[in-house]
Design a protein around this motif. Structure first.
Motif, short mmCIF file in Angstrom:
data_model
loop_
_atom_site.label_atom_id
_atom_site.label_comp_id
_atom_site.label_asym_id
_atom_site.label_seq_id
_atom_site.Cartn_x
_atom_site.Cartn_y
_atom_site.Cartn_z
N PRO A 1 -31.27 38.92 -40.07
CA PRO A 1 -30.56 40.10 -40.57
C PRO A 1 -29.22 40.31 -39.89
O PRO A 1 -29.01 39.91 -38.75
CB PRO A 1 -31.53 41.25 -40.26
CG PRO A 1 -32.86 40.60 -40.10
CD PRO A 1 -32.59 39.25 -39.52
N VAL A 2 -28.31 40.96 -40.61
CA VAL A 2 -27.02 41.35 -40.03
C VAL A 2 -27.23 42.61 -39.22
O VAL A 2 -27.82 43.58 -39.70
CB VAL A 2 -25.98 41.60 -41.15
CG1 VAL A 2 -24.69 42.14 -40.56
CG2 VAL A 2 -25.73 40.32 -41.92
N VAL B 1 -31.97 40.76 -46.06
CA VAL B 1 -31.08 41.81 -46.58
C VAL B 1 -31.76 43.17 -46.43
O VAL B 1 -32.94 43.32 -46.74
CB VAL B 1 -30.74 41.55 -48.07
CG1 VAL B 1 -29.81 42.65 -48.61
CG2 VAL B 1 -30.09 40.18 -48.23
N ARG B 2 -30.99 44.16 -45.95
CA ARG B 2 -31.54 45.49 -45.74
C ARG B 2 -30.65 46.54 -46.41
O ARG B 2 -29.44 46.35 -46.54
CB ARG B 2 -31.66 45.80 -44.25
CG ARG B 2 -32.55 44.82 -43.50
CD ARG B 2 -32.60 45.10 -42.02
NE ARG B 2 -31.26 44.99 -41.41
CZ ARG B 2 -31.04 45.09 -40.10
NH1 ARG B 2 -32.06 45.30 -39.28
NH2 ARG B 2 -29.82 44.98 -39.62
N ASP C 1 -26.80 47.50 -45.47
CA ASP C 1 -25.97 46.38 -45.02
C ASP C 1 -24.60 46.43 -45.70
O ASP C 1 -24.52 46.63 -46.92
CB ASP C 1 -26.62 45.04 -45.37
CG ASP C 1 -27.74 44.66 -44.43
OD1 ASP C 1 -27.90 45.32 -43.37
OD2 ASP C 1 -28.45 43.68 -44.73
N ASN D 1 -22.44 39.23 -47.27
CA ASN D 1 -22.69 40.15 -46.16
C ASN D 1 -21.59 40.06 -45.11
O ASN D 1 -20.58 39.36 -45.31
CB ASN D 1 -24.09 39.90 -45.56
CG ASN D 1 -24.23 38.51 -44.93
OD1 ASN D 1 -23.24 37.83 -44.62
ND2 ASN D 1 -25.47 38.08 -44.73
#
Length: 306
Positions: free
Chosen positions: A107-108, A209-210, A213, A268
């Motif tokens: 995740p970012v 992906v959340r 983001d 992203n």
């Protein structure tokens, strides 16, 4: 376009439901010899009230309350034309297969920060897709996905196309062929000469992906090549109707997406592709766009290339 649906925006309070959506208007056909990067005034009104399937009409496409969520494709590029390519149909010889890069970074983390470096890294790999047929002309978007010269876009962008041209970020124009199209997933793969192809983008993984983001949408809205807009991931697995497939899950974003963005990447904060921009909501809503999730886009592209 053949992918049309109509209805007023409604929001349920009991059983969860999304809005019904109206189609985005067709991108204007550029006059013969005209400049494809000039922006003509959009038609007024943006959504025709005299459309027999529209809000004030009673035509066969009129959608009543209680129907499934319906999304109209973004571009509406080809006014009429033959039906799109059948799923997986090939045109000409295939380009050499090459692996599609996938991220393993997870995740970012952190906020949006300065995304100018991300945009600068991604833009050279994003292309404009120009379509010409006997009946119409139009513009969509796409991006390079491997070192074999494969470009991913939407199936509705190349529907009925007789001639396809890919315009690179440096304005070089390359003839392209349709390797295959999958209308059910609204994906298509084009091939350009590998020696002239920009570097491919790397795909992120859908599981990383959340909501919240930061993301950038890149493409050629209204023929304006090299346009970048920013936003966030607004929802995951939003169930909508896309292409010919019926209901599918999609990423929802508030990054501005307009006709001509179809087929461009949603990336992203690391510049990884998390979605393929494909649809917008119309009617009494705004700032709602949808993208095909990265995992489904990669799987679909690999099937078409093979």
């Amino acid at each position: 376009m053949s992918h049309q649906a109509h209805g007023d925006a409604r929001f349920g309070l009991g059983e969860p439901r999304g809005p019904d959506f109206l189609p985005a208007p067709p991108a204007p056909a550029w006059p013969q010899g005209g400049d494809p990067f000039r922006v003509p005034a959009p038609p007024a009104p943006w959504t025709r009230q005299d459309d027999p399937g529209g809000p004030g009409g009673s035509g066969p496409n009129r959608r009543g309350p209680g129907r499934a969520v319906v999304v109209a494709v973004v571009a509406g590029l080809l006014a009429g034309g033959a039906a799109g390519a059948a799923a997986g149909r090939l045109t000409g010889d295939r380009a050499a297969a090459a692996p599609i890069a996938r991220s393993t970074a997870g995740p970012v983390n952190g906020g949006a920060g300065d995304l100018s470096d991300v945009a600068a890294r991604v833009q050279p790999s994003v292309v404009s897709v120009e379509i010409r047929s006997a009946r119409s002309r139009g513009t969509g978007s796409g991006f390079v996905i491997d070192r074999g010269g494969h470009v991913l876009t939407n199936a509705h962008v190349v529907e009925g196309a007789g001639e396809v041209t890919v315009v690179l970020a440096d304005r070089r124009r390359l003839g392209a062929r349709v390797v295959g199209a999958d209308p059910a997933n609204d994906l298509a793969v084009l091939a350009i000469p590998a020696g002239d192809s920009p570097p491919p983008l790397t795909f992120g993984r859908s599981a990383d992906v959340r909501v919240g983001d930061p993301v950038l949408a890149l493409g050629s809205p209204l023929g304006l090549q090299g346009t970048v807009t920013s936003g966030i991931v607004s929802a995951l697995s939003r169930e909508v109707s896309l292409g010919d497939s019926g209901r599918r899950s999609a990423l929802q974003t508030d990054a501005s997406i307009n006709p001509g963005n179809s087929g461009g990447p949603l990336v992203n904060a690391r510049g990884e592709v998390v979605g393929v921009n494909t649809a917008i909501a119309r009617g009494q809503v705004g700032g709602i766009g949808f993208a095909i999730p990265a995992d489904r886009a990669v799987d679909g592209a690999q099937r078409l290339i093979r």
